[in-house]
Design a protein around this motif. Structure first.
Motif, PDB file in Angstrom:
ATOM      1  N   PRO A 397       0.814  -1.226   0.099  1.00 13.27           N
ATOM      2  CA  PRO A 397       0.046  -0.042   0.013  1.00 13.27           C
ATOM      3  C   PRO A 397       0.943   1.371  -0.253  1.00 13.27           C
ATOM      4  O   PRO A 397       0.472   2.384  -0.334  1.00 13.27           O
ATOM      5  CB  PRO A 397      -0.931  -0.215   1.462  1.00 13.27           C
ATOM      6  CG  PRO A 397       0.032  -1.064   2.039  1.00 13.27           C
ATOM      7  CD  PRO A 397       0.712  -1.822   1.425  1.00 13.27           C
ATOM      8  N   LEU A 398       2.040   1.210   0.337  1.00 16.23           N
ATOM      9  CA  LEU A 398       2.930   2.294   0.638  1.00 16.23           C
ATOM     10  C   LEU A 398       4.348   1.976   0.244  1.00 16.23           C
ATOM     11  O   LEU A 398       4.845   1.036   0.224  1.00 16.23           O
ATOM     12  CB  LEU A 398       3.110   3.046   1.870  1.00 16.23           C
ATOM     13  CG  LEU A 398       1.605   3.587   2.547  1.00 16.23           C
ATOM     14  CD1 LEU A 398       1.830   3.544   3.779  1.00 16.23           C
ATOM     15  CD2 LEU A 398       1.186   4.856   1.969  1.00 16.23           C
ATOM     16  N   SER A 399       5.187   3.288  -0.525  1.00 21.96           N
ATOM     17  CA  SER A 399       6.423   2.760  -1.172  1.00 21.96           C
ATOM     18  C   SER A 399       7.259   2.769   0.262  1.00 21.96           C
ATOM     19  O   SER A 399       7.257   3.023   1.382  1.00 21.96           O
ATOM     20  CB  SER A 399       6.699   4.121  -1.878  1.00 21.96           C
ATOM     21  OG  SER A 399       5.985   4.153  -2.775  1.00 21.96           O
ATOM     22  N   ASP A 510      -5.846   1.687   7.543  1.00 21.34           N
ATOM     23  CA  ASP A 510      -6.257   1.966   6.102  1.00 21.34           C
ATOM     24  C   ASP A 510      -6.276   3.713   6.095  1.00 21.34           C
ATOM     25  O   ASP A 510      -6.024   4.125   5.135  1.00 21.34           O
ATOM     26  CB  ASP A 510      -7.639   1.369   5.743  1.00 21.34           C
ATOM     27  CG  ASP A 510      -7.377  -0.074   5.224  1.00 21.34           C
ATOM     28  OD1 ASP A 510      -6.096  -0.486   5.392  1.00 21.34           O
ATOM     29  OD2 ASP A 510      -8.116  -0.706   5.270  1.00 21.34           O
ATOM     30  N   ASP A 511      -7.015   4.222   7.393  1.00 13.89           N
ATOM     31  CA  ASP A 511      -7.339   5.569   7.077  1.00 13.89           C
ATOM     32  C   ASP A 511      -5.737   6.211   6.876  1.00 13.89           C
ATOM     33  O   ASP A 511      -5.745   7.353   6.483  1.00 13.89           O
ATOM     34  CB  ASP A 511      -8.090   6.177   8.269  1.00 13.89           C
ATOM     35  CG  ASP A 511      -9.458   5.590   8.053  1.00 13.89           C
ATOM     36  OD1 ASP A 511      -9.526   5.261   6.904  1.00 13.89           O
ATOM     37  OD2 ASP A 511     -10.062   5.842   9.111  1.00 13.89           O
ATOM     38  N   GLN A 512      -5.047   5.869   7.864  1.00  9.55           N
ATOM     39  CA  GLN A 512      -3.409   6.554   7.749  1.00  9.55           C
ATOM     40  C   GLN A 512      -2.961   6.419   6.510  1.00  9.55           C
ATOM     41  O   GLN A 512      -2.064   7.292   6.239  1.00  9.55           O
ATOM     42  CB  GLN A 512      -2.541   5.683   9.047  1.00  9.55           C
ATOM     43  CG  GLN A 512      -3.042   6.077  10.428  1.00  9.55           C
ATOM     44  CD  GLN A 512      -2.296   5.444  11.372  1.00  9.55           C
ATOM     45  OE1 GLN A 512      -2.348   4.303  11.260  1.00  9.55           O
ATOM     46  NE2 GLN A 512      -1.806   6.204  12.366  1.00  9.55           N
ATOM     47  N   VAL A 513      -3.108   5.257   5.653  1.00 12.64           N
ATOM     48  CA  VAL A 513      -2.293   5.023   4.453  1.00 12.64           C
ATOM     49  C   VAL A 513      -2.930   6.078   3.704  1.00 12.64           C
ATOM     50  O   VAL A 513      -2.303   6.628   2.676  1.00 12.64           O
ATOM     51  CB  VAL A 513      -2.677   3.662   3.974  1.00 12.64           C
ATOM     52  CG1 VAL A 513      -2.340   3.405   2.418  1.00 12.64           C
ATOM     53  CG2 VAL A 513      -1.842   2.367   4.901  1.00 12.64           C
ATOM     54  N   GLU A 514      -4.289   6.164   3.622  1.00 11.67           N
ATOM     55  CA  GLU A 514      -4.962   7.096   2.621  1.00 11.67           C
ATOM     56  C   GLU A 514      -4.601   8.355   2.959  1.00 11.67           C
ATOM     57  O   GLU A 514      -4.326   9.231   2.014  1.00 11.67           O
ATOM     58  CB  GLU A 514      -6.446   6.957   2.853  1.00 11.67           C
ATOM     59  CG  GLU A 514      -7.406   7.630   1.927  1.00 11.67           C
ATOM     60  CD  GLU A 514      -7.192   6.944   0.431  1.00 11.67           C
ATOM     61  OE1 GLU A 514      -7.124   7.694  -0.381  1.00 11.67           O
ATOM     62  OE2 GLU A 514      -7.122   5.801   0.725  1.00 11.67           O
ATOM     63  N   GLN A 515      -4.328   8.808   4.105  1.00 12.70           N
ATOM     64  CA  GLN A 515      -4.056  10.340   4.571  1.00 12.70           C
ATOM     65  C   GLN A 515      -2.553  10.642   4.025  1.00 12.70           C
ATOM     66  O   GLN A 515      -2.084  11.335   3.652  1.00 12.70           O
ATOM     67  CB  GLN A 515      -3.997  10.408   6.365  1.00 12.70           C
ATOM     68  CG  GLN A 515      -3.682  11.910   6.857  1.00 12.70           C
ATOM     69  CD  GLN A 515      -4.885  12.745   5.967  1.00 12.70           C
ATOM     70  OE1 GLN A 515      -5.881  12.429   6.165  1.00 12.70           O
ATOM     71  NE2 GLN A 515      -4.229  13.999   5.277  1.00 12.70           N
ATOM     72  N   MET A 516      -1.690   9.534   4.205  1.00 15.21           N
ATOM     73  CA  MET A 516      -0.236   9.623   3.725  1.00 15.21           C
ATOM     74  C   MET A 516      -0.385   9.963   2.191  1.00 15.21           C
ATOM     75  O   MET A 516       0.566  10.743   1.514  1.00 15.21           O
ATOM     76  CB  MET A 516       0.434   8.388   3.979  1.00 15.21           C
ATOM     77  CG  MET A 516       0.826   8.221   5.672  1.00 15.21           C
ATOM     78  SD  MET A 516       1.600   6.794   6.106  1.00 15.21           S
ATOM     79  CE  MET A 516       3.105   6.981   5.843  1.00 15.21           C
ATOM     80  N   LEU A 517      -1.261   9.231   1.534  1.00 15.21           N
ATOM     81  CA  LEU A 517      -1.215   9.117   0.007  1.00 15.21           C
ATOM     82  C   LEU A 517      -1.874  10.680  -0.327  1.00 15.21           C
ATOM     83  O   LEU A 517      -1.174  11.437  -1.046  1.00 15.21           O
ATOM     84  CB  LEU A 517      -2.212   8.334  -0.497  1.00 15.21           C
ATOM     85  CG  LEU A 517      -1.737   6.735  -0.518  1.00 15.21           C
ATOM     86  CD1 LEU A 517      -2.619   5.918  -1.097  1.00 15.21           C
ATOM     87  CD2 LEU A 517      -0.517   6.492  -1.233  1.00 15.21           C
ATOM     88  N   MET A 518      -2.773  11.173   0.470  1.00 15.39           N
ATOM     89  CA  MET A 518      -3.210  12.805   0.252  1.00 15.39           C
ATOM     90  C   MET A 518      -2.215  13.523   0.473  1.00 15.39           C
ATOM     91  O   MET A 518      -2.066  14.507  -0.207  1.00 15.39           O
ATOM     92  CB  MET A 518      -4.603  12.610   0.911  1.00 15.39           C
ATOM     93  CG  MET A 518      -5.838  11.851   0.516  1.00 15.39           C
ATOM     94  SD  MET A 518      -6.400  12.091  -1.024  1.00 15.39           S
ATOM     95  CE  MET A 518      -6.578  13.990  -1.239  1.00 15.39           C
TER      96      MET A 518
END
Length: 622
Positions: A397-399, A510-518
């Motif tokens: 989900p993240l690099s 998942d919310d933290q992943v989404e926030q990091m992407l945003m």
């Protein structure tokens, strides 16, 4: 209260977003999406045409033009008009040195392995920034045509692109405000557009022949259970339809007994003749004779002459097909399908010779200019979860990456990579005699490690003392199916080795992943500006270190004037390093390089010459 989006262009209800497919091309780029009838469709915004020329022009007043309008400036303002930027993505100057005459703009040679920069006026641009401008234009055209926000995309790249070229493409997307969900190989996208590989039961070996305006490549793919594996790729990044135009132009010059030097000096006439040659080439698809004039110059061509003119170039592509088959250890009979990609495959001789070589009819029903973008849109639809019959493999989900000099994050496994996966990169030391290297592992999408999540840190100790740039340290990341990341560092000359294991997803929602992407998209411009300043400073400091060392070692071989002038350039560079202005730093580096190159070439030994190679890891300098 739930939000419902209505697409004003089609009147249909839709999800929050459309994920588009983008073909970022050397000559032209385009964007496609899946329409409400579940069909892939290219976007033609406001009648500007489907193809967006991959051209960026920088005006005197700071205005930037991209696409169709920028094309006109190729003649009137060539030094400020950037084309074929895809050739420069993720490349060092050494990679493109032998082709430097191809570019009408200034590509900076800093005599190192670092990535190329393009100078426009007093500003230095990276290919990532320039590709970002093209992607931004595509995003805006898609939003205008679809009347809905477009924030996520699948972007295609040639199969032969390496890790740094793929990461550069992702970064360009981020800079354009796009979350690049997946980087897809162009031949894979073209196959999907023909429905090849969509059936999970299917096992096939296919050849994708891609002849564009300026580049050619052929890829041999094996498809099994919906997974595409590139067995071999071959080609020529400076061979394409432009060469067909040039062959016609040369024929007309000879036939009309024109003075080539006079013609080259007359930009407008030579451009007019080149465009007329392109017109003649295209006409050969539907007529046998072309007979027109440019001023007083007769431009005549018949099909037989045309085919004899381009035959050597087409033969070159067939040789590449032979090489690709040999590399894949396959024979012609092993190839099940042949897919044609690129505008230049419309040429009848090309189709005929490719079909004859592979001994079967070729797939050419889908518009060859659009086939890659359409396939990218299908891949985007799969990622959006709209195709229930296709299995989506687990992805990261993240690099994942490591810290390099200046506190920057160097991505080794990009987000959305299929799991399990393995990737690696080679690094070196930044100062002479360095024996330890600190390796810090991070997860996240930001350019600066302080904005990302630290996963692990360990020391690679006992590196034999060598000049800076001599040690070769391979850092490999292995992410297994259980989501465990194993990081291994090995110094190749001595065999010194160290490894550690971590679980990247531990304790992250998942919310933290989404926030990091945003956050990564929101701060993309600031992040890139900071990254470029840090990289400029690091480069400036390294060059200062190298030049001062060089003078210490070889001062006796230099004249007093050479030493004195070099010191002046060094003072200018040191002052620029404190300025916070990356263009000023690059200018000072450029001037120091230009001045020292003649006597450096006279004396520089292998050790100093390699001192700037590779990237240097933070902690190495402490």
């Amino acid at each position: 209260m739930a939000k419902i989006s209505i697409n004003l262009a089609t009147g249909s209800l839709q999800k929050e977003e459309i994920i588009v497919g983008i073909d970022l091309g050397t000559t032209n780029s385009l964007v496609a999406f899946i329409n409400p009838d579940k069909e892939p469709k290219v976007i033609n915004d406001a009648g500007k045409g489907v193809l967006v020329p991959s051209i960026v022009h920088f005006g005197a007043a700071g205005d930037i033009t991209v696409g169709n309008e920028a094309k006109d400036f190729l003649i009137t303002d060539p030094q400020n008009t950037i084309f074929s930027v895809k050739r420069l993505l993720g490349r060092s100057y050494k990679d493109i040195e032998k082709h430097k005459d191809f570019f009408s703009y200034k590509v900076i040679d800093d005599d190192s392995e670092s990535l190329v920069k393009i100078k426009v006026g007093d500003t230095f641009y990276t290919p990532i920034e320039l590709s970002g401008l093209i992607l931004k234009e595509l995003k805006e055209r898609a939003e205008h045509a679809l009347k809905t926000p477009v924030n996520r995309a699948v972007v295609t790249v040639p199969a032969y692109f390496n890790d740094s070229q793929r990461q550069a493409t992702r970064d360009a997307g981020k800079l354009a405000g796009l979350d690049v969900l997946r980087i897809v190989n162009e031949p894979t996208a073209a196959s999907l557009a023909y429905g090849i590989g969509l059936d999970p039961e299917e096992t096939k070996t296919i050849a994708v022949y891609d002849l564009g305006g300026g580049t050619f490549d052929v890829s041999i793919l094996q498809i099994q259970s919906g997974i595409f594996e590139v067995l071999a790729t071959n080609g020529d990044t400076f061979l394409g339809g432009d060469d067909f135009d040039r062959a016609i132009l040369d024929y007309w010059i000879e036939k009309n007994q024109l003075d080539r030097a006079v013609l080259l000096a007359n930009h407008e006439l030579s451009q007019e003749l080149r465009l007329k040659a392109e017109e003649a080439k295209k006409s050969m698809s539907h007529q046998s004779i072309f007979n027109e004039k440019v001023g007083e110059i007769w431009c005549t061509l018949d099909k037989q002459t045309f085919e004899s003119l381009i035959l050597p170039k087409v033969n070159q592509t067939i040789d590449c097909c032979k090489n690709a088959l040999a590399d894949a250890k396959l024979s012609i009979s092993d190839i099940d399908e042949v897919v044609m990609v690129g505008g230049s495959t419309r040429t009848a001789l090309v189709k005929k010779m490719v079909s004859e070589f592979f001994g079967k009819p070729v797939h050419d029903d889908v518009n060859p200019d659009e086939v890659v973008a359409l396939g990218a849109a299908i891949q985007a639809d799969i990622l959006a979860g709209n195709r229930k019959d296709i299995l989506l493999l687990d992805v990261t989900p993240l690099s994942l990456g490591i810290e390099t000099m200046g506190g920057l994050m160097d991505v080794i496994i990009p987000r959305n990579s299929k799991v399990p996966t393995k990737a690696g990169r080679q690094y070196t030391t930044s100062i002479d005699g360095q024996v330890n290297m600190k390796i810090s592992v991070y997860q996240g999408e930001r350019d600066l490690i302080k904005e990302n999540r630290k996963l692990a840190e360990f020391d690679l100790k006992g590196i034999p003392a060598m000049p800076a740039g001599f040690p070769k340290v391979d850092i490999n990341f292995l992410l297994n199916a259980d989501g465990i990341l194993k990081i291994q560092a090995i110094e190749l000359r001595s065999g010194v080795k160290q490894e550690v294991e971590v679980k990247p997803t531990y304790g992250i929602t998942d919310d933290q992943v989404e926030q990091m992407l945003m956050d990564s998209i929101t701060h993309a411009k600031d992040d890139v500006a900071q990254r470029m300043l840090i990289e400029a400073r690091t480069e400036g400091e390294q060059i200062t270190y190298t030049v001062e060392n060089f003078i210490k070692k070889h001062g006796t071989h230099l004249s007093v004037a050479e030493i004195s002038d070099t010191q002046k350039y060094l003072v200018t560079l040191k002052e620029a390093l404190t300025s916070g202005d990356k263009d000023l730093i690059h200018k000072a580096i450029d001037e120091l390089n230009e001045f020292t190159r003649p006597f450096a070439e006279r004396l520089m030994d292998h050790a100093v010459n390699t001192a700037m190679k590779g990237k240097s890891i933070e902690g190495a300098v402490d």
